[in-house]
Design an enzyme around this catalytic site. Structure first.
Site, PDB file in Angstrom:
ATOM      1  N   CYS A 110       1.479   3.041   3.346  1.00 15.72           N
ATOM      2  CA  CYS A 110       1.808   2.230   4.525  1.00 15.72           C
ATOM      3  C   CYS A 110       3.216   2.544   5.000  1.00 15.72           C
ATOM      4  O   CYS A 110       4.170   2.464   4.217  1.00 15.72           O
ATOM      5  CB  CYS A 110       1.687   0.758   4.154  1.00 15.72           C
ATOM      6  SG  CYS A 110       2.573  -0.381   5.236  1.00 15.72           S
ATOM      7  N   PHE A 143       5.208   0.806   6.883  1.00 11.56           N
ATOM      8  CA  PHE A 143       6.079  -0.355   6.802  1.00 11.56           C
ATOM      9  C   PHE A 143       6.557  -0.574   5.371  1.00 11.56           C
ATOM     10  O   PHE A 143       7.705  -0.947   5.132  1.00 11.56           O
ATOM     11  CB  PHE A 143       5.353  -1.586   7.337  1.00 11.56           C
ATOM     12  CG  PHE A 143       5.067  -1.511   8.804  1.00 11.56           C
ATOM     13  CD1 PHE A 143       6.077  -1.575   9.736  1.00 11.56           C
ATOM     14  CD2 PHE A 143       3.767  -1.347   9.257  1.00 11.56           C
ATOM     15  CE1 PHE A 143       5.821  -1.496  11.103  1.00 11.56           C
ATOM     16  CE2 PHE A 143       3.493  -1.263  10.616  1.00 11.56           C
ATOM     17  CZ  PHE A 143       4.524  -1.332  11.538  1.00 11.56           C
ATOM     18  N   CYS A 144       5.672  -0.337   4.406  1.00  8.00           N
ATOM     19  CA  CYS A 144       6.082  -0.409   3.002  1.00  8.00           C
ATOM     20  C   CYS A 144       7.072   0.706   2.688  1.00  8.00           C
ATOM     21  O   CYS A 144       8.024   0.519   1.918  1.00  8.00           O
ATOM     22  CB  CYS A 144       4.866  -0.298   2.089  1.00  8.00           C
ATOM     23  SG  CYS A 144       3.639  -1.608   2.315  1.00  8.00           S
ATOM     24  N   TYR A 195       0.885  -1.154   0.000  1.00  8.05           N
ATOM     25  CA  TYR A 195       0.000   0.000   0.000  1.00  8.05           C
ATOM     26  C   TYR A 195       0.928   1.210   0.000  1.00  8.05           C
ATOM     27  O   TYR A 195       1.817   1.303   0.841  1.00  8.05           O
ATOM     28  CB  TYR A 195      -0.877   0.049   1.255  1.00  8.05           C
ATOM     29  CG  TYR A 195      -1.760  -1.145   1.491  1.00  8.05           C
ATOM     30  CD1 TYR A 195      -2.395  -1.792   0.437  1.00  8.05           C
ATOM     31  CD2 TYR A 195      -1.977  -1.603   2.783  1.00  8.05           C
ATOM     32  CE1 TYR A 195      -3.212  -2.880   0.666  1.00  8.05           C
ATOM     33  CE2 TYR A 195      -2.800  -2.696   3.024  1.00  8.05           C
ATOM     34  CZ  TYR A 195      -3.420  -3.333   1.964  1.00  8.05           C
ATOM     35  OH  TYR A 195      -4.229  -4.416   2.198  1.00  8.05           O
TER      36      TYR A 195
END
Length: 379
Positions: free
Chosen positions: A110, A112-113, A107
């Protein structure tokens, strides 16, 4: 921009008005650097539809939803980064890009991405991005792991959890005698049941770069540097990331501004845009309040953000450019990846104006855009 993430909201409007447009989903390919695990560091799910239908549900569903959209709507300047990353991708094709083909399922907003992209960009690794629809997630229906980020290596080895992805890739770039499959065995899955009775998956050793003594000494020449890096990588996952949503949606006005940005930048029909902006803003404002209580934040959540960021800058100190010294280490890239998802929003501007983070932030940003970590890819 951020259309895939907000289609989860548009589905609500579609359910009420029977809009066929609100049931669309798709895969978007981009090369944007920037921007949760199901709460730690791996990835997250979209549960906003369930939340809106049920009036809240369990605390875990609420938190998962907030993490999804709290990833940073309106992060960074789209046109600039699109051009820069496209040019960077062309450059790294010439240089070989570490000899592996990488596909990142993500995403875009996001955090974390965003951490994974910061790592890939800094090391000059070319990668293809598959934008996942947060509601249907049909782009990853082939995977038993139903969160993002997922990184496929040579269309063969699947890496899950942002910290595992970063640690295993760093190990691979330094220890070329090890295959990615062999490296991945160093990060075993550990399943457990959390306090809400839900089974969760964690990964052992995920903050460790698996190196021999000589390699570790070369990467971490200063005593305590490796331990310090692991500590702050975990801090980014366990604390910093949970300050994003409460600060983005701190007030009804900020929540509306965040969703308004999505509508203006994305391609939405009349009904889609209306529900994404107004229903989404109202829902995220309420969710941010719940998150504030869950994580025991101050009434003014900006103060928690300021303190966290200043604690980070103080840990770096005045004598170092980065926590890694003259070059960013994995902690630098992780913290940078989390913070930049707020770029373009009031929370980001306030953070820059009221903390000492600006100089460090711009240095990491520049290092990532210029792929200054390429030297670590050399055999």
């Amino acid at each position: 921009m951020a259309a895939a993430c907000t289609r989860a909201l548009c589905k609500v409007g579609g359910g009420i008005l029977e809009s066929a447009a609100a049931r669309r989903s798709g895969t978007v390919f981009s090369y944007l650097p920037g921007s949760r695990r199901a709460f730690g560091s791996g990835g997250y799910r979209s549960k906003l539809l369930t939340y809106l239908r049920t009036g809240g549900g369990a605390g875990g569903r609420v938190l998962g939803c907030a993490v999804l959209l709290g990833g940073g709507f309106g992060s960074y300047q789209t046109v600039k980064f699109r051009l820069q990353q496209h040019l960077a991708e062309e450059e790294t094709k010439v240089s070989g890009g570490g000899g592996v083909k990488l596909t990142l399922y993500q995403y875009k907003t996001c955090p974390f991405c965003s951490k994974v992209r910061a790592f890939l960009d800094y090391h000059g690794l070319p990668y293809e991005v598959v934008e996942v629809n947060p509601l249907m997630r049909k782009e990853i229906k082939w995977s038993l792991y139903r969160k993002v980020p997922i990184l496929m290596v040579d269309s063969d080895v699947q890496l899950n959890d942002s910290s595992v992805i970063i640690s295993s890739l760093k190990t691979y770039l330094i220890s070329r005698d090890k295959s990615m499959s062999d490296i991945l065995r160093c990060y075993p899955e550990v399943k457990s049941v959390n306090d809400r009775g839900k089974e969760v998956t964690e990964y052992g050793n995920k903050y460790w770069v698996m190196l021999g003594d000589c390699e570790a000494a070369a990467l971490y020449p200063d005593k305590g540097a490796q331990k310090e890096e692991r500590k702050w990588r975990q801090w980014a996952d366990d604390w910093l990331v949970h300050l994003v949503s409460p600060n983005m949606y701190r007030t009804s006005g900020e929540a509306l501004a965040s969703l308004d940005y999505i509508v203006r930048e994305g391609k939405f029909g009349t009904y889609e845009g209306f529900f994404a902006k107004y229903v989404g803003a109202a829902a995220m404002f309420l969710i941010a309040k719940r998150l504030k209580s869950r994580h025991q934040l101050q009434d003014d959540v900006r103060q928690d953000l300021y303190k966290a960021v200043n604690d980070w800058v103080a840990a770096i100190g005045k004598k170092r450019k980065f926590m890694g010294g003259d070059h960013p280490n994995l902690a630098d890239l992780s913290v940078f990846g989390v913070l930049r998802v707020m770029e373009g929003l009031q929370a980001f501007d306030d953070m820059m104006d009221n903390t000492k983070v600006k100089g460090w932030y711009r240095r990491v940003e520049r290092a990532a855009l210029q792929h200054e970590g390429r030297e670590h890819m050399e055999p």
